[in-house]
Design a protein around this motif. Structure first.
Motif, PDB file in Angstrom:
ATOM      1  N   GLU A  25     -27.843 -17.614  13.574  1.00 23.77           N
ATOM      2  CA  GLU A  25     -28.197 -18.631  14.562  1.00 23.77           C
ATOM      3  C   GLU A  25     -28.452 -19.980  13.888  1.00 23.77           C
ATOM      4  O   GLU A  25     -28.113 -21.023  14.417  1.00 23.77           O
ATOM      5  CB  GLU A  25     -29.462 -18.177  15.294  1.00 23.77           C
ATOM      6  N   LYS A 133     -23.350 -20.396  18.841  1.00 21.96           N
ATOM      7  CA  LYS A 133     -24.560 -19.662  19.223  1.00 21.96           C
ATOM      8  C   LYS A 133     -24.166 -18.505  20.129  1.00 21.96           C
ATOM      9  O   LYS A 133     -23.286 -18.652  20.984  1.00 21.96           O
ATOM     10  CB  LYS A 133     -25.532 -20.601  19.928  1.00 21.96           C
ATOM     11  N   PHE A 135     -25.508 -17.072  22.645  1.00 25.01           N
ATOM     12  CA  PHE A 135     -25.605 -17.237  24.097  1.00 25.01           C
ATOM     13  C   PHE A 135     -24.447 -18.088  24.621  1.00 25.01           C
ATOM     14  O   PHE A 135     -23.961 -17.875  25.727  1.00 25.01           O
ATOM     15  CB  PHE A 135     -26.955 -17.842  24.502  1.00 25.01           C
ATOM     16  N   ARG A 139     -21.631 -17.123  27.397  1.00 23.32           N
ATOM     17  CA  ARG A 139     -21.325 -17.928  28.584  1.00 23.32           C
ATOM     18  C   ARG A 139     -19.833 -18.223  28.687  1.00 23.32           C
ATOM     19  O   ARG A 139     -19.285 -18.351  29.785  1.00 23.32           O
ATOM     20  CB  ARG A 139     -22.141 -19.221  28.576  1.00 23.32           C
ATOM     21  N   MET A 152     -25.107 -12.126  32.184  1.00 19.03           N
ATOM     22  CA  MET A 152     -26.557 -12.304  32.174  1.00 19.03           C
ATOM     23  C   MET A 152     -27.256 -11.088  31.548  1.00 19.03           C
ATOM     24  O   MET A 152     -28.183 -11.233  30.756  1.00 19.03           O
ATOM     25  CB  MET A 152     -27.029 -12.495  33.603  1.00 19.03           C
ATOM     26  N   GLY A 155     -26.904 -11.210  27.882  1.00 21.68           N
ATOM     27  CA  GLY A 155     -27.810 -12.227  27.349  1.00 21.68           C
ATOM     28  C   GLY A 155     -29.235 -11.715  27.268  1.00 21.68           C
ATOM     29  O   GLY A 155     -29.944 -11.951  26.290  1.00 21.68           O
ATOM     30  N   MET A 156     -29.650 -10.982  28.297  1.00 25.14           N
ATOM     31  CA  MET A 156     -31.011 -10.448  28.302  1.00 25.14           C
ATOM     32  C   MET A 156     -31.174  -9.369  27.237  1.00 25.14           C
ATOM     33  O   MET A 156     -32.208  -9.293  26.585  1.00 25.14           O
ATOM     34  CB  MET A 156     -31.357  -9.899  29.693  1.00 25.14           C
ATOM     35  N   ARG A 159     -31.677 -11.078  24.028  1.00 19.70           N
ATOM     36  CA  ARG A 159     -33.005 -11.674  23.929  1.00 19.70           C
ATOM     37  C   ARG A 159     -34.069 -10.612  23.636  1.00 19.70           C
ATOM     38  O   ARG A 159     -34.985 -10.819  22.838  1.00 19.70           O
ATOM     39  CB  ARG A 159     -33.323 -12.415  25.237  1.00 19.70           C
ATOM     40  N   TRP A 226     -26.672 -21.527  34.445  1.00 19.97           N
ATOM     41  CA  TRP A 226     -26.558 -22.927  34.047  1.00 19.97           C
ATOM     42  C   TRP A 226     -25.284 -23.129  33.237  1.00 19.97           C
ATOM     43  O   TRP A 226     -24.986 -22.357  32.341  1.00 19.97           O
ATOM     44  CB  TRP A 226     -27.777 -23.270  33.196  1.00 19.97           C
TER      45      TRP A 226
END
Lengths: 262, 272
Positions: A25, A133, A135, A139, A152, A155-156, A159, A226
């Motif tokens: 990252e 990155k 994320f 996307r 999503m 992504g979760m 995380r 987003w």
């Protein structure tokens, strides 16, 4: 002591994975050439490179693309030695073992095109993943019409991996502080099983809380996400350069003398 | 009557396995009010707040929001659900549960995107909030890499961006250093002076006076044992002792051991 090593090695492995992700990252956050490109353009152009490597019938084309990849590494402020270590690690894994019979029968030169093809493809893939990155890459998946809920959820997962790795580390240290370094393997097994159960319970509880947090902020079963990607002139310029290169190299490669078939 | 935003009458709630969490709660909360909910661990504060936010529903009794009963039927009505979520924001006790997106920026804009706010408006509010809370440098970071204070600020930003009329906060200052605690309290006071209703559950007695016009004390029996003005509640030492909100402090004066109840009313420690 020896019997305890399995758990210890697993924990150390999980932590190494975490640190590796954090380091990747940091690379993606540097101010280098590839990091400054729009992830969509970057993904599209890297796909073109990989297609070109796969279709090339001339070894020189593959060498050229590999050299281009290394040049991109340098102008993206990534340590070349680190990159080579990372990419060459994959070579024995994916290709060398497959090629052993051919090497034994016909010599190393016979599998060079195959190895170069794998090396170049792996290098472009690794370069894409360490300069973007995670994320943002997720996307970009939406370009391929992958449902938003899937993106999503991925992504979760990404995380919460960190959170759970931290919990595993803390639990391991807490156990170690109470039982010392030596644990009989029978006890070790029950401690590990107990920890797995405890982590499962925590994840179920967290799952409930996260869902409530989503509901509380208006989630109604279909997530809106987003999208702040913006194309800039440099992105279009890079795309143009890659397209010209793709067409030129494809034409030259197609009429090359040294056709290869691996 | 028009001024009442939440009205709970004789509310009971139990978790699965019949663990009681609320035992007959009666509360009225007015628009623009500052309400503090205090009580020991496990006294039902978080359950109460989740009920106000329409995340769980009463087994018995009524919970009304602006005159409409909050139950599953109400939230099946898409229009009401959308309107309620726009008007009531909830900051969870555990920021790791609230911040579930890969980046801080995505987390902050998650709410308004689901609620259908215009993207330009979201961008404008985002800019205002990150400046006000001084978290601009965190936008690209992943929530797991933030300190607890940063996580709480981001969680508050993620709710404030919706611009709700009612702000419900569950332990917003737990585990924070004094400076960050003060910043968050000042922010809440300012939000209240701009007309927002603030409902906060906390253990930190030193912030209660700042964040409340009315205090509700939850007891071990999972019901409200007393309500009133902050100064009256904080001066009721037997009540606070009974509900684990003060502890016995033991220290030495020369050779004599001195024991007395100890209240944390401020950070300077002179309010013993």
């Amino acid at each position: 002591m020896k019997n305890n090593n399995f758990i210890q090695r697993s924990i150390i492995g999980a932590l190494a994975f975490l640190k590796d992700l954090i380091f990747a990252e940091e690379l993606a956050a540097r101010r280098g050439f590839l990091q400054s490109l729009d992830p969509r353009i970057k993904l599209a152009t890297f796909l073109l490179f990989i297609i070109q490597v796969l279709l090339a019938r001339n070894l020189q084309v593959i060498f050229f693309l590999y050299a281009l990849c290394l040049l991109l590494v340098l102008i993206s402020r990534i340590n070349l030695l680190f990159f080579l270590k990372r990419t060459w690690f994959f070579i024995p894994l994916f290709s060398l073992f497959i090629a052993i019979p051919a090497i034994l029968s016909f010599g190393l030169s016979s599998v060079l095109p195959f190895l170069m093809r794998v090396l170049t493809c792996v290098s472009f893939t690794v370069l894409l993943s360490i300069t973007t990155k995670h994320f943002a890459l997720l996307r970009v998946l939406r370009i391929f019409k992958i449902p938003q809920i899937f993106v999503m959820t991925l992504g979760m997962c990404y995380r919460y991996i960190y959170l759970f790795v931290e919990i595993i580390e803390q639990t391991y240290l807490a156990v170690k502080s109470r039982v010392g370094t030596f644990v009989h393997y029978k006890n070790g097994r029950s401690i590990a099983a107990w920890n797995i159960a405890s982590l499962w319970q925590r994840s179920v509880k967290l799952n409930d809380e996260v869902y409530k947090a989503m509901l509380s902020r208006g989630y109604r079963g279909e997530a809106m996400v987003w999208n702040d990607f913006k194309f800039r002139p440099r992105d279009w310029l890079w795309l143009l350069v890659v397209l010209i290169m793709f067409v030129t190299v494809s034409l030259r490669g197609a009429v090359g003398d040294e056709a290869i078939f691996y | 009557m028009d001024n009442i935003i939440f009205e709970l009458s004789n509310v009971y709630f139990s978790y699965p396995a019949k663990i009681p969490a609320l035992n007959g709660i009666d509360v009225k909360i007015n628009k623009g009010q500052k309400v503090a909910v205090i009580g020991a661990n496990g006294s039902g504060k978080s359950t109460f707040l989740q009920m106000l936010n329409g995340l769980i529903f009463a087994d018995k009794g009524k919970v009304n929001f602006c005159g409409r009963q909050l139950d599953e039927k109400a939230f099946n009505d898409g229009k009401f659900s959308l309107d309620f979520r726009r008007r009531v924001g909830f900051v969870f006790q555990n920021p790791d549960a609230q911040l579930f997106c890969p980046t801080v920026e995505e987390d902050i804009v998650f709410g308004p995107l689901q609620l259908g706010l215009d993207k330009n408006q979201i961008q404008k509010r985002l800019e205002e909030l990150i400046t006000a809370l001084n978290i601009k440098h965190l936008l690209d970071r992943s929530p797991h890499r933030l300190s607890i204070g940063e996580k709480r600020k981001v969680a508050i930003a993620a709710v404030l961006i919706i611009d709700p009329q009612v702000l419900i906060l569950d332990e917003p200052t737990a585990g924070l250093d004094p400076l960050t605690t003060r910043q968050i309290i000042d922010f809440l006071i300012e939000a209240n002076s701009n007309g927002k209703t603030i409902i906060t559950a906390t253990h930190d007695l030193h912030i209660v006076e700042d964040i409340s016009d009315m205090v509700y004390v939850f007891g071990r029996e999972k019901k409200i044992v007393k309500s009133g003005l902050a100064k009256d509640i904080l001066n009721d030492l037997p009540l606070l002792q009974e509900n684990n909100l003060v502890h016995i402090h033991r220290h030495k004066h020369e050779d004599t051991v001195h024991i007395h109840p100890h209240l944390h009313l401020d950070h300077h420690g002179d309010n013993h």
